[in-house]
Design a protein around this motif. Structure first.
Motif, PDB file in Angstrom:
ATOM      1  N   LYS A 218      10.718 -14.703 -22.584  1.00  0.00           N
ATOM      2  CA  LYS A 218      11.961 -15.434 -21.877  1.00  0.00           C
ATOM      3  C   LYS A 218      11.729 -16.505 -21.033  1.00  0.00           C
ATOM      4  CE  LYS A 218      10.300 -13.021 -17.468  1.00  0.00           C
ATOM      5  NZ  LYS A 218      10.656 -12.115 -16.532  1.00  0.00           N
ATOM      6  N   LEU A 219      12.620 -17.274 -20.566  1.00  0.00           N
ATOM      7  CA  LEU A 219      12.805 -18.794 -19.923  1.00  0.00           C
ATOM      8  C   LEU A 219      13.380 -18.493 -18.482  1.00  0.00           C
ATOM      9  CD1 LEU A 219      13.634 -19.382 -23.099  1.00  0.00           C
ATOM     10  CD2 LEU A 219      13.036 -21.571 -22.351  1.00  0.00           C
ATOM     11  N   GLY A 220      12.593 -18.899 -17.629  1.00  0.00           N
ATOM     12  CA  GLY A 220      13.352 -18.947 -16.246  1.00  0.00           C
ATOM     13  C   GLY A 220      13.741 -20.093 -15.530  1.00  0.00           C
ATOM     14  N   PHE A 221      14.845 -20.530 -15.189  1.00  0.00           N
ATOM     15  CA  PHE A 221      15.429 -21.630 -14.742  1.00  0.00           C
ATOM     16  C   PHE A 221      15.917 -21.439 -13.110  1.00  0.00           C
ATOM     17  CE2 PHE A 221      16.261 -21.230 -19.193  1.00  0.00           C
ATOM     18  CZ  PHE A 221      15.871 -22.792 -19.655  1.00  0.00           C
ATOM     19  N   ARG A 222      15.719 -22.732 -12.198  1.00  0.00           N
ATOM     20  CA  ARG A 222      16.337 -22.617 -11.148  1.00  0.00           C
ATOM     21  C   ARG A 222      16.852 -23.637 -10.799  1.00  0.00           C
ATOM     22  NH1 ARG A 222      13.135 -25.442  -8.088  1.00  0.00           N
ATOM     23  NH2 ARG A 222      10.839 -25.208  -8.423  1.00  0.00           N
ATOM     24  N   ALA A 223      17.986 -24.047  -9.873  1.00  0.00           N
ATOM     25  CA  ALA A 223      18.691 -25.169  -9.492  1.00  0.00           C
ATOM     26  C   ALA A 223      17.626 -26.098  -9.053  1.00  0.00           C
ATOM     27  CB  ALA A 223      19.743 -24.906  -8.531  1.00  0.00           C
ATOM     28  N   ASN A 224      18.033 -27.237  -9.831  1.00  0.00           N
ATOM     29  CA  ASN A 224      17.394 -28.647  -9.715  1.00  0.00           C
ATOM     30  C   ASN A 224      17.791 -29.442  -8.172  1.00  0.00           C
ATOM     31  OD1 ASN A 224      16.076 -31.290  -9.431  1.00  0.00           O
ATOM     32  ND2 ASN A 224      16.970 -31.883 -11.424  1.00  0.00           N
ATOM     33  N   PRO A 225      16.871 -29.424  -7.333  1.00  0.00           N
ATOM     34  CA  PRO A 225      17.460 -29.865  -6.028  1.00  0.00           C
ATOM     35  C   PRO A 225      17.769 -31.398  -5.872  1.00  0.00           C
ATOM     36  CG  PRO A 225      14.899 -29.549  -5.696  1.00  0.00           C
ATOM     37  CD  PRO A 225      15.662 -28.896  -7.304  1.00  0.00           C
ATOM     38  N   HIS A 226      17.119 -32.072  -7.016  1.00  0.00           N
ATOM     39  CA  HIS A 226      17.429 -33.562  -7.105  1.00  0.00           C
ATOM     40  C   HIS A 226      18.647 -33.697  -7.957  1.00  0.00           C
ATOM     41  CE1 HIS A 226      14.066 -34.916  -4.986  1.00  0.00           C
ATOM     42  NE2 HIS A 226      13.234 -33.993  -5.946  1.00  0.00           N
ATOM     43  N   TYR A 227      19.552 -32.832  -8.229  1.00  0.00           N
ATOM     44  CA  TYR A 227      20.398 -32.937  -9.278  1.00  0.00           C
ATOM     45  C   TYR A 227      21.811 -33.783  -8.718  1.00  0.00           C
ATOM     46  CZ  TYR A 227      24.170 -31.699 -12.642  1.00  0.00           C
ATOM     47  OH  TYR A 227      25.156 -32.012 -13.493  1.00  0.00           O
ATOM     48  N   TRP A 228      22.114 -34.648  -9.745  1.00  0.00           N
ATOM     49  CA  TRP A 228      23.017 -35.607  -9.154  1.00  0.00           C
ATOM     50  C   TRP A 228      24.688 -35.169  -9.123  1.00  0.00           C
ATOM     51  CZ3 TRP A 228      26.719 -36.496 -13.111  1.00  0.00           C
ATOM     52  CH2 TRP A 228      26.229 -36.067 -14.410  1.00  0.00           C
ATOM     53  N   GLY A 229      24.512 -34.112  -9.567  1.00  0.00           N
ATOM     54  CA  GLY A 229      25.937 -33.496  -9.779  1.00  0.00           C
ATOM     55  C   GLY A 229      26.370 -32.680  -8.791  1.00  0.00           C
ATOM     56  N   ASP A 230      27.471 -31.871  -8.868  1.00  0.00           N
ATOM     57  CA  ASP A 230      27.512 -30.935  -7.667  1.00  0.00           C
ATOM     58  C   ASP A 230      26.537 -29.736  -7.706  1.00  0.00           C
ATOM     59  OD1 ASP A 230      29.739 -32.307  -7.007  1.00  0.00           O
ATOM     60  OD2 ASP A 230      31.122 -31.044  -8.401  1.00  0.00           O
ATOM     61  N   LYS A 231      26.259 -29.287  -6.413  1.00  0.00           N
ATOM     62  CA  LYS A 231      25.467 -28.183  -6.533  1.00  0.00           C
ATOM     63  C   LYS A 231      25.902 -26.930  -7.364  1.00  0.00           C
ATOM     64  CE  LYS A 231      22.280 -28.062  -2.336  1.00  0.00           C
ATOM     65  NZ  LYS A 231      21.580 -29.066  -3.330  1.00  0.00           N
ATOM     66  N   PRO A 232      25.282 -26.419  -8.047  1.00  0.00           N
ATOM     67  CA  PRO A 232      25.664 -24.864  -8.743  1.00  0.00           C
ATOM     68  C   PRO A 232      25.587 -23.848  -7.972  1.00  0.00           C
ATOM     69  CG  PRO A 232      23.716 -26.103  -9.873  1.00  0.00           C
ATOM     70  CD  PRO A 232      23.594 -26.823  -8.795  1.00  0.00           C
ATOM     71  N   ALA A 233      26.617 -22.703  -8.306  1.00  0.00           N
ATOM     72  CA  ALA A 233      26.733 -21.627  -7.513  1.00  0.00           C
ATOM     73  C   ALA A 233      25.745 -20.781  -8.243  1.00  0.00           C
ATOM     74  CB  ALA A 233      27.968 -21.071  -7.641  1.00  0.00           C
TER      75      ALA A 233
END
Lengths: 542, 322
Positions: A218-233
């Protein structure tokens, strides 16, 4: 024991109003597909919508765009200069706007979006873009898709926020290639792109960062705090790699997965499930038979036209694909904006017979036609182990037999097939997304005949070559549409391939979010496409 | 004892050399195309220039003898090279995965030996009883059942029907850290299945050995002297009855490795088995060589272990003479 059991009980429990030991009473959970809870402690639904577990069939070999990862966009770790929306229209991503095209379509200038940072906090500069493209174009980099950037002569930075591409020749679809993910030079530039640990520990500008990659699992991902777009839900998600279709369906049923890519027969078993939805993605993924020009039989125009008339495409869609697909009347699917309307043609066995009679292919022994001592017979290879292609090949052979043409079907590995592609027919599957040029040029242009896996049929038609060139040179949509229409009509009059079906990709997903969509998908699917192509935009159901 | 181990270690060197050389030769002779394996599905749409460039960069056209020599000289300096198919250093691949495979095999092996001992002794005490017949027929059935079939059956029963154990993976799919508690819960099914697949051999051997020993004169003598049944069983019957099982422990190692391969695949267990398959089909020389060495060493160590145990437990065998 109860407490331990709750960890493995169905995830659907989370939609129950009270999450406690009562959740262990799992048999009720499957039946109650309640929407958001209305009583206290009511963040159960929202919480469940914040993390997602998806089952896919394969994983990328590498997560480094320098070696080809994410080249068609939709990587969640990276962004390209541009991205595509649900209708595959290009929209700006790391670029502030669509590129300025000057110099008769030979210079593309991109201005970068302001304030974009990589997930390690460093700002994105034009230097990163230049580094990415130059490394991909470097001969020493083991990138498998380098030829897709064949048109690029030079890429350079002009200041901190402008990147200029100079092309060798006017190439209208170039902008669609710039969905290629951008990597940070300050990280990737310090190592060998082929073997460095950037392959497994990528750093990008995308909506998510990689938390862990257990290869093969598996691959795990979490939201990127530096993301330039809207915050993902969706704050975190996991891609579980499960190669076996049955195991994937099983784990989806047990609640271990929220969603999965499934073949039609298994997706059908979830149809009556209230808590899950099935998404059907249309695709460019076609199955076709290559008819080598060098073959005595397959190169004969009458035989090609007769085969095209004799195949029952609708029956293949209904029987082989359980209805999850569409008849293919050419390389482009019927709902592609570039598709030439009016080339649809029903099955016509009598017409196939007439074509062969007129060309001098007379019925001979065993019902197989012959001409000048040459029997109308050829071998068709399919990659062994691929059941869908095997079924297509056998159906094709039985349709051809009704027209008096013998097709001998054989399964083999690609190692066996490759040297025979010049002379024998192959059941091929291809399909590129983004621009008609991407799929058609390599499939049909005579200069690419037998060049690796390009133009496997060695198709050569001067009118088609000319239209292909016109289609990639001109920036005028009208001129391009006319060129691609002409190509599709030429393929009906002189088919070098018998196009059979376009295959739909099916996905089953827990029904916890609103407004999910699927894109028209390429031949490769499951990891970057599916309803999760835009997971950063998902919103929980109200 | 130390002499035996030392001699075996010396003997292992040429064996490993020959085996790795053989692995390189077989891989070179295999019909698999390393370039295609490296590029994956991308190769099936690639142009000739790309395929040629990769061939050049990957050094595919070198002779396998040259590659083997190159690998050997690097390996001796501690550099095991890069895995082309996993795009990671080989040491990292092995480091990440070996521990999980070892854990799985160790747990399964311990369970198989312990349970085999128990069932075998119970069956041997009353030959022909209901219990004996049940254990024996169950053993023969399990011996005939393919591992992957047992594995799928176990998933269906424990994960799907009863929902008591997770169906696969090392941790819960949604969790992003590896914790001992999670691993403990997740190892039950794969280790259990692997143990069950190895169980029949141990059970039948123990039953046969102990059964024979119970019928021998020393045991009958001991019983005649009025010794307690427990003393007779442990002191007399087990000691001689278990000797054949000791040889079995060593010789089951290769079986255990192949069994682990199938079990890891079914349960998505992130061990070295999956990597082995990939390395073989991708003609990934450096990784294949390292994994071949590992497997060879495991088999040799298994045999050595069996001999050592034999020397310790069988008064007729002297380690100093081995």
């Amino acid at each position: 024991m109860t407490a331990r059991r709750t960890r493995w009980t169905r995830r659907t429990d989370r939609r129950l109003p009270i999450r406690s030991a009562a959740a262990a009473v799992a048999f009720a959970a499957g039946a109650t597909a309640c929407s958001a809870p209305s009583r206290g402690g009511g963040d159960g639904g929202a919480e469940a919508a914040e993390s997602v577990v998806i089952g896919v069939a394969s994983e990328p070999d590498t997560l480094s765009p320098l070696l080809g990862y994410g080249k068609d966009g939709n990587s969640k770790i990276f962004d390209g200069l541009l991205a595509r929306d649900s209708d595959l229209e290009l929209k700006p991503a790391l670029a502030a706007a669509l590129p300025k095209v000057t110099d008769d379509g030979r210079t593309y200038t991109y201005t970068l979006r302001e304030g974009v940072k990589f997930s390690d906090g460093e700002p994105l500069t034009a230097g990163d873009v230049v580094y990415t493209y130059r490394t991909v174009l470097d001969e020493k980099t083991n990138n498998t898709a380098r030829s897709e950037l064949d048109a690029v002569e030079d890429v350079r930075a002009s200041g901190d926020d402008t990147v200029v591409f100079t092309l060798k020749y006017p190439y209208a679809p170039f902008a669609a290639r710039t969905v290629l993910p951008i990597v940070p030079e300050h990280v990737a530039g310090k190592q060998d792109p082929n073997t460095g640990d950037f392959n497994t520990e990528p750093v990008g500008t995308g909506p998510y960062v990689l938390t862990n990659w257990s290869k093969g699992e598996k691959l795990g991902f979490r939201a990127n705090p530096h993301y330039w777009g809207d915050k993902p839900a969706v704050k975190s998600f996991t891609m579980a790699v499960i190669a076996d279709d049955n195991v994937r369906a099983t784990r989806l049923r047990s609640g271990d997965l929220d969603g999965a890519v499934l073949p039609p027969n298994l997706a059908a078993t979830f149809e009556k499930d209230d808590g899950r939805r099935t998404y059907r993605a249309r695709s460019y993924d076609f199955r076709a038979v290559t008819l080598p020009s060098a073959g005595q039989v397959t190169g004969d125009r009458a035989i090609r036209r007769a085969l095209d008339a004799a195949v029952d495409r609708q029956a293949m869609v209904d029987k082989i694909l359980d209805g999850a697909g569409r008849p293919a009347y050419g390389p482009l699917p019927v709902d592609d904006p570039w598709y030439e309307r009016g080339i649809e043609r029903p099955r016509d066995l009598a017409g196939a017979g007439r074509i062969l009679d007129e060309a001098g292919w007379k019925p001979g022994s065993g019902g197989i036609r012959a001409k000048d001592g040459q029997r109308a017979s050829f071998t068709l290879y399919y990659p062994s182990g691929d059941k869908v292609r095997q079924d297509h090949a056998l159906a094709y052979a039985s349709d051809a037999k009704k027209a008096g043409i013998e097709v001998k079907v054989e399964g083999a590995t690609w190692e066996v097939i490759e040297p025979r592609m010049k002379t024998d027919a192959v059941l091929a599957g291809l399909g590129s997304v983004g621009d008609p040029d991407f799929g058609l040029y390599t499939l049909l242009h005579s200069t690419l005949a037998g060049d690796g896996f390009n133009n496997m049929a060695h198709y050569a038609n001067p009118a088609v070559d000319e239209a292909l060139d016109a289609g990639r040179r001109s920036q005028d949509p009208k001129v391009r549409a006319a060129a691609y229409g002409e190509i599709q009509k030429a393929l009906v009059a002189d088919p070098g391939y018998t196009f059979l079906t376009h295959i739909d990709h099916l996905y089953v997903l827990a029904d916890r979010w609103d407004g999910l969509t699927t894109q028209l998908e390429p031949h490769e699917h499951g990891f970057a496409s599916g309803p999760w192509w835009n997971i950063e935009n998902w919103r929980p159901k109200k | 004892m130390a002499r035996l181990v030392g001699r075996r270690a010396l003997f292992a060197v040429p064996v490993v050399l020959v085996v790795t050389f053989g692995a390189f030769a077989i891989a070179a002779a295999s019909p698999f195309d390393p370039v295609r394996a490296y590029a994956g599905t991308a190769a099936l749409g690639a142009d000739q220039e790309t395929l040629d460039r990769l061939r050049e960069n990957l050094g595919v056209d070198e002779s396998f003898v040259a590659r083997w020599w190159h690998w050997l000289t690097s390996a001796l300096t501690g550099d095991l090279g890069h895995s082309s198919v996993l795009r990671q250093p080989v040491t990292q691949v092995i480091g990440e995965r070996l521990v999980w495979s070892a854990l799985l095999c160790a747990v399964a092996f311990a369970v198989a030996v312990g349970l085999g001992l128990l069932l075998g002794v119970l069956a041997a005490r009353r030959p022909g009883s209901v219990l004996d017949r049940a254990v024996t027929s169950l053993s023969y059935t399990l011996e005939a059942a393919p591992v992957f079939w047992i594995a799928l059956l176990a998933v269906w029963l424990f994960a799907l029907q009863w929902d008591v154990l997770p169906a696969g993976g090392l941790t819960d799919t949604a969790s992003q850290q590896v914790t001992p508690g999670q691993v403990a819960g997740h190892i039950v099914l794969p280790a259990g299945v692997l143990a069950v697949s190895q169980l029949p051999w141990f059970t039948l051997y123990v039953r046969q050995g102990v059964g024979d020993a119970l019928a021998e004169d020393p045991v009958r003598g001991a019983r005649a002297r009025g010794l307690a049944e427990g003393t007779v069983l442990v002191g007399h019957a087990l000691r001689s009855g278990l000797l054949p099982v000791l040889t079995l422990i060593g010789s089951r190692v290769p079986e255990l490795i192949t069994g682990a391969l199938l079990v890891e695949t079914v349960f998505s267990w992130p061990g070295i088995a999956a990597a082995t398959v990939e390395a073989a089909t991708a003609v990934d020389f450096p990784l294949l060589a390292a994994l071949t060495v590992l497997a060879t060493v495991a088999v040799l160590a298994g045999n050595l272990l069996a001999d050592l145990l034999y020397g310790l437990f069988d008064p007729r065998v002297k380690l100093s003479e081995m």
